[in-house]
Design an enzyme around this catalytic site. Sequence first.
Site, PDB file in Angstrom:
ATOM      1  N   HIS A 106      -2.593  -7.322   2.548  1.00  0.00           N
ATOM      2  CA  HIS A 106      -2.501  -7.960   3.873  1.00  0.00           C
ATOM      3  C   HIS A 106      -3.538  -7.488   4.878  1.00  0.00           C
ATOM      4  O   HIS A 106      -3.566  -7.961   6.008  1.00  0.00           O
ATOM      5  CB  HIS A 106      -1.074  -7.860   4.434  1.00  0.00           C
ATOM      6  N   GLY A 133       0.828  -1.208   0.000  1.00  0.00           N
ATOM      7  CA  GLY A 133       0.000   0.000   0.000  1.00  0.00           C
ATOM      8  C   GLY A 133       0.862   1.257   0.000  1.00  0.00           C
ATOM      9  O   GLY A 133       0.532   2.259  -0.648  1.00  0.00           O
ATOM     10  N   GLN A 150      -7.615   0.638   4.069  1.00  0.00           N
ATOM     11  CA  GLN A 150      -8.481   0.128   5.155  1.00  0.00           C
ATOM     12  C   GLN A 150      -9.928  -0.035   4.703  1.00  0.00           C
ATOM     13  O   GLN A 150     -10.752  -0.548   5.459  1.00  0.00           O
ATOM     14  CB  GLN A 150      -8.428   1.073   6.366  1.00  0.00           C
ATOM     15  N   THR A 190      10.421  -7.836 -11.819  1.00  0.00           N
ATOM     16  CA  THR A 190       9.685  -9.094 -12.010  1.00  0.00           C
ATOM     17  C   THR A 190       8.513  -9.155 -11.030  1.00  0.00           C
ATOM     18  O   THR A 190       8.686  -8.888  -9.837  1.00  0.00           O
ATOM     19  CB  THR A 190      10.624 -10.296 -11.801  1.00  0.00           C
ATOM     20  N   CYS A 211       2.032   1.425  12.194  1.00  0.00           N
ATOM     21  CA  CYS A 211       3.180   2.138  11.633  1.00  0.00           C
ATOM     22  C   CYS A 211       3.709   3.192  12.583  1.00  0.00           C
ATOM     23  O   CYS A 211       4.846   3.590  12.498  1.00  0.00           O
ATOM     24  CB  CYS A 211       2.790   2.793  10.321  1.00  0.00           C
TER      25      CYS A 211
HETATM   26  N1  PLP Z   1      -2.484   3.305   4.124  1.00  0.00           N
HETATM   27  C1  PLP Z   1      -3.198   2.957   5.206  1.00  0.00           C
HETATM   28  C2  PLP Z   1      -4.467   3.693   5.516  1.00  0.00           C
HETATM   29  C3  PLP Z   1      -2.760   1.909   6.026  1.00  0.00           C
HETATM   30  O1  PLP Z   1      -3.470   1.583   7.116  1.00  0.00           O
HETATM   31  C4  PLP Z   1      -1.548   1.243   5.708  1.00  0.00           C
HETATM   32  C5  PLP Z   1      -1.016   0.183   6.570  1.00  0.00           C
HETATM   33  O2  PLP Z   1      -1.293   0.090   7.735  1.00  0.00           O
HETATM   34  C6  PLP Z   1      -0.859   1.644   4.545  1.00  0.00           C
HETATM   35  C7  PLP Z   1      -1.353   2.674   3.781  1.00  0.00           C
HETATM   36  C8  PLP Z   1       0.414   0.968   4.134  1.00  0.00           C
HETATM   37  O3  PLP Z   1       0.151  -0.275   3.587  1.00  0.00           O
HETATM   38  P1  PLP Z   1       1.343  -1.366   3.487  1.00  0.00           P
HETATM   39  O4  PLP Z   1       1.535  -1.885   4.863  1.00  0.00           O
HETATM   40  O5  PLP Z   1       0.838  -2.395   2.538  1.00  0.00           O
HETATM   41  O6  PLP Z   1       2.519  -0.637   2.960  1.00  0.00           O
END
Ligand code: PLP
Length: 378
Positions: free
Chosen positions: A196, A70, A176, A232, A319
């Site tokens: 995921h 993401g 989300q 790839t 995060c």
């Molecule tokens: N955007 C949002 C709103 C998210 O909650 C997250 C991950 O928690 C991401 C982006 C990032 O996604 P990824 O973990 O696949 O990089």
Amino acid sequence: MIIYLDNSATTKVSDDAAREMMNIMTNEYGNPSSLHSYGLSAEKELKKARLRIASALDADPSEIVFTSCGTESDNLAILGTYGSRMRKGNEIITSKVEHPAVLEACRHLEMLGAKVHYLNVNEKCMIDIEELKACINEKTVLISIMSVNNETGSIMPVREINAVKRDAVFHTDAVQAFGKNDIRANHADMISLSAHKIHGPKGIGALCFSKKTKPLPLLFGGGQEKGLRSGTENLPGIVGFGIAAEYYYRNKESIRSNIAAAKERLLCNIKNSISDIRINSPENGSSAILNVSFMGARSEVILHRLEQSGIMVSSGSACSSGKKGASHVLKAMGLSDKETEGAIRFSFGMYNTVEEMDYTAEKLKEAVEGFRKLGSYR
Ligand code: PLP
């Protein structure tokens, strides 16, 4: 017993997705660019997965680019769109409560000369569409507002933004929202996804974009994904993503109602048994996220205490939870230090049950009241 209530951080990969990924890794391991039969069958798998993701969004398969996550999808949308449109203008509109994958990409562009407007949110974690409209002008090249906030579950007015965007490209981070809320290709010009969060594997994402908004690539090389994402293809990840998305969308009514029932039960239990709380998730927010502040408690301590009973929750977004300092989302909503310190995010997935919520509330009550009595368990 494990009760996993951190599904907004990540989810367990479904058995079907895992099985098919293993098959791709060990049997059908060709490179989709190869011309022999292994390559051709890999290409077929790639196409099948692209169609599955596109169908979930009502998009054309040609509008889907696979990325590594993401975060990469957000970066491709923001940096790539700014790069392709910077001759038209240098202004971007986003909000103060975006995921760091959006905020940090915008901050990077500020260093390169972009002017970024960070929209405020109210106490319900909602932007004001009038503030957005007032920021749009002829230099606005990009608007990036998430579909569902990852800490509170607030649902942003995506369709309204799409209707008022004027000449700007509208990107929404739907990481989300995908699966849990209705999100369609025609709700925005660009939509970021990640596997995921819906029982697919980590390390695979996608960007859905309308043909008129082709971003510049971030990676250069062999020209895979129509030149937008060289490298790839992560075929096991892509195949797992496709299977997870298809399952989620085929069963969305029952999955969503299970998730909503689990959240409702936990919320009801918390309200009935624990005093002095603040519900940080709006009433009309995502069923998958419940954020609550327990006054006079500290979230990390509650989190570890719950873990001792086998219950996994989060003190904010995954995060940012490793970082020091209060959540930028709760701060933008105007919460005091006392309120942010005791905030816990519970996030629900398709394997949760309502019965788990009774045990969770019981253990939560013990943890919060114990902390309040002693000041700390440490
Ligand atoms: N955007 C949002 C709103 C998210 O909650 C997250 C991950 O928690 C991401 C982006 C990032 O996604 P990824 O973990 O696949 O990089």
